[in-house]
Design an enzyme around this catalytic site. Structure first.
Site, PDB file in Angstrom:
ATOM      1  N   ARG A 113       0.884  -1.178   0.000  1.00 45.80           N
ATOM      2  CA  ARG A 113       0.000   0.000   0.000  1.00 45.80           C
ATOM      3  C   ARG A 113       0.912   1.215   0.000  1.00 45.80           C
ATOM      4  NH1 ARG A 113      -5.263   1.567   3.541  1.00 45.80           N
ATOM      5  NH2 ARG A 113      -6.103   0.189   1.955  1.00 45.80           N
ATOM      6  N   HIS A 140      -7.426   0.840  -6.358  1.00 44.19           N
ATOM      7  CA  HIS A 140      -7.644   0.001  -5.172  1.00 44.19           C
ATOM      8  C   HIS A 140      -8.356  -1.279  -5.634  1.00 44.19           C
ATOM      9  CE1 HIS A 140      -7.913  -1.161  -1.135  1.00 44.19           C
ATOM     10  NE2 HIS A 140      -8.698  -0.244  -0.616  1.00 44.19           N
ATOM     11  N   GLN A 143     -10.337  -3.683  -3.220  1.00 47.84           N
ATOM     12  CA  GLN A 143     -11.620  -3.138  -2.775  1.00 47.84           C
ATOM     13  C   GLN A 143     -12.699  -3.435  -3.819  1.00 47.84           C
ATOM     14  OE1 GLN A 143     -12.345  -1.397   0.249  1.00 47.84           O
ATOM     15  NE2 GLN A 143     -14.371  -1.944  -0.506  1.00 47.84           N
ATOM     16  N   ASP A 235     -17.206   7.410  -1.115  1.00 47.36           N
ATOM     17  CA  ASP A 235     -15.908   7.258  -0.437  1.00 47.36           C
ATOM     18  C   ASP A 235     -15.533   8.635   0.107  1.00 47.36           C
ATOM     19  OD1 ASP A 235     -13.370   6.420   0.400  1.00 47.36           O
ATOM     20  OD2 ASP A 235     -12.483   6.520  -1.606  1.00 47.36           O
ATOM     21  N   CYS A 275     -16.633   2.106   1.002  1.00 48.58           N
ATOM     22  CA  CYS A 275     -15.462   1.235   1.197  1.00 48.58           C
ATOM     23  C   CYS A 275     -14.870   1.380   2.594  1.00 48.58           C
ATOM     24  CB  CYS A 275     -14.408   1.549   0.140  1.00 48.58           C
ATOM     25  SG  CYS A 275     -13.837   3.243   0.218  1.00 48.58           S
ATOM     26  N   ARG A 303     -13.766  -8.152   2.048  1.00 45.85           N
ATOM     27  CA  ARG A 303     -12.338  -7.970   1.752  1.00 45.85           C
ATOM     28  C   ARG A 303     -11.593  -9.256   2.091  1.00 45.85           C
ATOM     29  NH1 ARG A 303     -10.148  -2.884   1.684  1.00 45.85           N
ATOM     30  NH2 ARG A 303      -8.351  -4.025   0.888  1.00 45.85           N
TER      31      ARG A 303
HETATM   32  N1  NVA Z   1      -9.885   6.927  -1.260  1.00 45.58           N
HETATM   33  C1  NVA Z   1      -9.503   6.503   0.056  1.00 45.58           C
HETATM   34  C2  NVA Z   1      -9.764   5.042   0.229  1.00 45.58           C
HETATM   35  C3  NVA Z   1      -9.447   4.495   1.588  1.00 45.58           C
HETATM   36  C4  NVA Z   1      -9.651   3.029   1.667  1.00 45.58           C
HETATM   37  C5  NVA Z   1      -8.032   6.828   0.291  1.00 45.58           C
HETATM   38  O1  NVA Z   1      -7.224   6.616  -0.614  1.00 45.58           O
HETATM   39  O2  NVA Z   1      -7.700   7.286   1.380  1.00 45.58           O
HETATM   40  N1   CP Z   2     -11.251   0.203   2.538  1.00 46.55           N
HETATM   41  C1   CP Z   2      -9.967   0.103   2.950  1.00 46.55           C
HETATM   42  O1   CP Z   2      -9.049  -0.169   2.184  1.00 46.55           O
HETATM   43  O2   CP Z   2      -9.816   0.284   4.281  1.00 46.55           O
HETATM   44  P1   CP Z   2      -8.426   0.470   5.052  1.00 46.55           P
HETATM   45  O3   CP Z   2      -7.850   1.787   4.635  1.00 46.55           O
HETATM   46  O4   CP Z   2      -8.807   0.438   6.499  1.00 46.55           O
HETATM   47  O5   CP Z   2      -7.509  -0.657   4.685  1.00 46.55           O
END
Ligand code: NVA
Ligand code: CP
Length: 315
Positions: A113, A140, A143, A235, A275, A303
């Site tokens: 990540r 992502h 997700q 989101d 999400c 997930r």
């Molecule tokens: N769009 C959000 C998703 C978190 C799971 C981010 O990138 O922070």
């Molecule tokens: N939806 C998602 O990826 O959650 P986290 O940021 O908690 O991993």
């Protein structure tokens, strides 16, 4: 207990972006996820990754991704290593390509990540084990795979299901665009003009839709997007890394909140999806967040099942 691996067709593949997967391959992952979910619910052991290890590099925070990958591989008989990018030599400048080749000597898969999609691509180029994108600024995929599983469970099928996405055209939007269009769904992305998803990704989604009979639409009008939608999806307005823009985004996105008003325009029995993490009274009203919690947390649970399927098939 030794369990033979049934499907080898995806073995060794990376999961960098859903554009790399055909609808049949995405379907295979979802089918496998449903099977694993049922095995887990029925207490049937499924140690398909016995003795295998997943290295997980985190450059950003996470609740769901970290826990679902770690618990997921444990349930499959393997184990995971949590590696904070700050604690790795990577955080002190060791090149990605050296990190990739080193971790490949110890582990059977690498999940990352991070911010830049190019880093994941470079990691995959140099790794000799499958690399999984656990979120970048651009995509992502895990997700979206879990979301497809959830939609299929709730609606019974995917084709022509109408999903409307509200808010910021971000990483989650990009992966949803590819996932929904690939499965012949109708996706409408509703954002203010300055927060539209990337044109290149929209183009890929439109290409998918032409092949699958899906539909991809873009609008700035929430009422229009919600009309007859089967799913209203949202989101956060400021993603990880955009904290400084939080206030400005709140102003620009305030008409894009998923709330009762919007839900009334959708088809009867419409679902709300998110999400997570959720910012109540920003992208979603407290009321809808709580009344649709059973769907939203099923989505979070999925997930686990979708990523178990992915790991089992590629690792
Ligand atoms: N769009 C959000 C998703 C978190 C799971 C981010 O990138 O922070
Ligand atoms: N939806 C998602 O990826 O959650 P986290 O940021 O908690 O991993």
């Amino acid at each position: 207990m030794a369990v033979h691996k049934k499907k080898d067709i995806l073995r060794g593949r990376h999961m960098i972006c859903l554009r790399d997967y055909s609808p049949e391959e995405i379907n295979l992952i979802i089918e496998q996820a449903a099977e694993l979910k049922s095995e887990q619910k029925n207490g049937i052991p499924h140690p398909y990754l016995e003795g295998k290890t997943l290295a997980m590099i985190f450059q950003k925070a996470s609740t769901r991704t970290r826990v679902s990958f770690e618990v997921g591989i444990f349930q499959l008989g393997g184990s995971a290593l949590y590696l904070s990018a700050q604690d790795l030599q990577m955080g002190r400048g060791e090149p990605i390509k050296d990190t990739a080749r080193t971790l490949s000597r110890y582990s059977d898969g690498i999940m990352i990540r991070t911010f830049d999609q190019n880093e994941v691509e470079e990691l995959a180029r140099y790794a000799s084990v499958p690399v999984i994108n656990g979120l970048t600024d651009r995509f992502h995929p895990c997700q979206a795979l879990s979301d497809l599983l959830t939609i299929r469970e709730k609606k019974g099928f995917l084709k022509e299901v109408k999903l409307a996405y509200f808010g910021d055209g971000n990483n989650v939007t990009h992966s949803l665009l590819l996932a929904c269009s690939g499965m012949g769904m109708h996706i409408t992305v509703c954002t203010p003009p300055e927060y539209q998803p990337e044109g290149e990704i929209l183009g890929w989604a439109q290409e998918n839709a032409r092949a699958t009979g899906g539909k991809v639409e873009l609008t700035a009008d929430p009422a229009e997007a919600a009309q007859n939608a089967d799913i209203l999806y949202t989101d956060v307005w400021a993603s990880m890394g955009q904290e400084a823009e939080q206030e400005q985004r709140k102003q620009k996105l305030k008409y894009y909140q998923v709330n009762r008003n919007l839900l009334e325009k959708a088809s009867s029995g419409a679902l709300i999806m998110h999400c997570l993490p959720a910012h109540r009274e920003e992208e979603i009203s407290e009321e809808l967040m709580e009344s649709y919690a059973p769907v939203i947390f099923e989505q979070a649970e999925n997930r686990l099942h979708a990523q178990k399927a992915l790991m089992m098939l590629i690792m």
